[in-house]
Design a protein around this motif. Structure first.
Motif, PDB file in Angstrom:
ATOM      1  N   PHE A  66       9.839   8.643  -9.585  1.00 46.14           N
ATOM      2  CA  PHE A  66      10.671   7.855  -8.670  1.00 46.14           C
ATOM      3  C   PHE A  66       9.819   6.976  -7.760  1.00 46.14           C
ATOM      4  CE2 PHE A  66      12.546   7.422  -4.411  1.00 46.14           C
ATOM      5  CZ  PHE A  66      13.590   6.568  -4.725  1.00 46.14           C
ATOM      6  N   THR A  67       8.838   7.580  -7.103  1.00 47.10           N
ATOM      7  CA  THR A  67       8.061   6.805  -6.143  1.00 47.10           C
ATOM      8  C   THR A  67       7.254   5.699  -6.817  1.00 47.10           C
ATOM      9  OG1 THR A  67       6.278   8.436  -6.200  1.00 47.10           O
ATOM     10  CG2 THR A  67       7.898   8.650  -4.435  1.00 47.10           C
ATOM     11  N   GLN A  68       6.640   5.975  -7.955  1.00 43.44           N
ATOM     12  CA  GLN A  68       5.815   4.959  -8.621  1.00 43.44           C
ATOM     13  C   GLN A  68       6.658   3.770  -9.085  1.00 43.44           C
ATOM     14  OE1 GLN A  68       2.385   4.849  -8.904  1.00 43.44           O
ATOM     15  NE2 GLN A  68       2.496   6.597  -7.535  1.00 43.44           N
ATOM     16  N   PHE A  69       7.783   4.045  -9.731  1.00 48.53           N
ATOM     17  CA  PHE A  69       8.618   2.953 -10.233  1.00 48.53           C
ATOM     18  C   PHE A  69       9.275   2.183  -9.089  1.00 48.53           C
ATOM     19  CE2 PHE A  69       8.069   4.811 -14.354  1.00 48.53           C
ATOM     20  CZ  PHE A  69       8.256   3.767 -15.247  1.00 48.53           C
ATOM     21  N   PHE A  70       9.770   2.886  -8.090  1.00 42.61           N
ATOM     22  CA  PHE A  70      10.439   2.216  -6.977  1.00 42.61           C
ATOM     23  C   PHE A  70       9.473   1.310  -6.217  1.00 42.61           C
ATOM     24  CE2 PHE A  70      12.197   1.872  -2.700  1.00 42.61           C
ATOM     25  CZ  PHE A  70      13.504   1.522  -2.980  1.00 42.61           C
ATOM     26  N   ILE A  71       8.324   1.850  -5.877  1.00 47.59           N
ATOM     27  CA  ILE A  71       7.342   1.070  -5.123  1.00 47.59           C
ATOM     28  C   ILE A  71       6.835  -0.107  -5.957  1.00 47.59           C
ATOM     29  CG2 ILE A  71       5.008   1.147  -4.163  1.00 47.59           C
ATOM     30  CD1 ILE A  71       5.710   4.042  -3.247  1.00 47.59           C
ATOM     31  N   SER A  72       6.571   0.127  -7.223  1.00 45.14           N
ATOM     32  CA  SER A  72       6.070  -0.957  -8.078  1.00 45.14           C
ATOM     33  C   SER A  72       7.070  -2.102  -8.173  1.00 45.14           C
ATOM     34  CB  SER A  72       5.735  -0.431  -9.473  1.00 45.14           C
ATOM     35  OG  SER A  72       4.658   0.470  -9.409  1.00 45.14           O
ATOM     36  N   GLY A  73       8.333  -1.767  -8.306  1.00 51.27           N
ATOM     37  CA  GLY A  73       9.359  -2.807  -8.383  1.00 51.27           C
ATOM     38  C   GLY A  73       9.469  -3.616  -7.112  1.00 51.27           C
ATOM     39  N   TRP A  74       9.520  -2.931  -5.980  1.00 49.82           N
ATOM     40  CA  TRP A  74       9.674  -3.653  -4.721  1.00 49.82           C
ATOM     41  C   TRP A  74       8.420  -4.418  -4.334  1.00 49.82           C
ATOM     42  CZ3 TRP A  74      13.863  -5.355  -2.896  1.00 49.82           C
ATOM     43  CH2 TRP A  74      15.052  -4.674  -3.146  1.00 49.82           C
ATOM     44  N   LEU A  75       7.244  -3.921  -4.718  1.00 52.00           N
ATOM     45  CA  LEU A  75       6.018  -4.650  -4.387  1.00 52.00           C
ATOM     46  C   LEU A  75       5.829  -5.896  -5.246  1.00 52.00           C
ATOM     47  CD1 LEU A  75       3.426  -1.878  -3.522  1.00 52.00           C
ATOM     48  CD2 LEU A  75       4.606  -3.446  -1.991  1.00 52.00           C
ATOM     49  N   LEU A  76       6.574  -6.006  -6.306  1.00 52.27           N
ATOM     50  CA  LEU A  76       6.607  -7.269  -7.044  1.00 52.27           C
ATOM     51  C   LEU A  76       7.550  -8.260  -6.373  1.00 52.27           C
ATOM     52  CD1 LEU A  76       6.829  -6.113 -10.766  1.00 52.27           C
ATOM     53  CD2 LEU A  76       4.982  -7.418  -9.720  1.00 52.27           C
ATOM     54  N   TYR A  77       8.680  -7.771  -5.948  1.00 53.90           N
ATOM     55  CA  TYR A  77       9.747  -8.635  -5.457  1.00 53.90           C
ATOM     56  C   TYR A  77       9.522  -9.132  -4.027  1.00 53.90           C
ATOM     57  CZ  TYR A  77      14.399 -10.282  -4.293  1.00 53.90           C
ATOM     58  OH  TYR A  77      15.448 -11.054  -3.899  1.00 53.90           O
ATOM     59  N   LEU A  78       9.172  -8.243  -3.123  1.00 50.01           N
ATOM     60  CA  LEU A  78       9.122  -8.614  -1.699  1.00 50.01           C
ATOM     61  C   LEU A  78       8.112  -9.710  -1.361  1.00 50.01           C
ATOM     62  CD1 LEU A  78       9.724  -5.167   0.005  1.00 50.01           C
ATOM     63  CD2 LEU A  78      11.331  -7.051  -0.303  1.00 50.01           C
ATOM     64  N   PRO A  79       6.869  -9.661  -1.861  1.00 44.50           N
ATOM     65  CA  PRO A  79       5.947 -10.760  -1.516  1.00 44.50           C
ATOM     66  C   PRO A  79       6.436 -12.117  -2.014  1.00 44.50           C
ATOM     67  CG  PRO A  79       4.739  -8.921  -2.431  1.00 44.50           C
ATOM     68  CD  PRO A  79       6.193  -8.627  -2.616  1.00 44.50           C
TER      69      PRO A  79
END
Length: 142
Positions: A66-79
């Motif tokens: 959960f943490t790896q996929f969630f963080i990876s997805g949002w760290l692509l989108y937010l910047p």
């Protein structure tokens, strides 16, 4: 931007699917601590062979996947959204595919009860080599 939203969606949906399955396994741990052995139920026994298999699946899905996929997805989108950064979409999809491949490789021994090692990878409990290879691929791709 639409392609970025799509890859982010894949990351986040995969994360929440893992969380949902992990959360379903949580009450089994609570029942065990309450002295109720639900692992002897014939229906559940067909899916989970032991307490440690359920605990390992619960921990890996909630704490790692959960943490790896969630963080990876949002760290692509937010910047991209907030700072106008440009993301290499081939790289973004490649890392998602690599993370998913690692997840699937690690899932096989977990589901076959060959990697009942808790999500902390408790040293005396050894898992099948494929679990470690899959987990390493997933984390490295993130």
């Amino acid at each position: 931007m639409a392609s970025l939203k799509k890859v982010t969606q894949y990351y986040v949906v995969t994360a929440f699917i893992a969380l949902f399955i992990g959360v379903l396994l949580g009450p089994l741990q609570a029942f065990n601590y309450a002295g109720i052995n639900v692992y002897e139920n014939p229906i559940l026994k067909a899916l989970l062979k032991s307490y440690y298999q359920g605990l390992s699946l619960h921990g890996v899905l909630n704490a790692l996947v959960f943490t790896q996929f969630f963080i990876s997805g949002w760290l692509l989108y937010l910047p991209t959204r907030d700072m106008g950064a440009r993301i290499n979409m081939k790289f973004a999809w490649g890392t998602y595919i690599m993370m998913t491949a690692g997840l699937l490789i690690a899932a096989v021994p977990l589901l076959l009860n060959r990697a009942t090692l808790l999500y902390t990878f408790y040293p005396p409990m050894e898992g099948h080599w494929a679990f470690y290879v899959g987990a390493t691929i997933m984390v490295a791709a993130s």
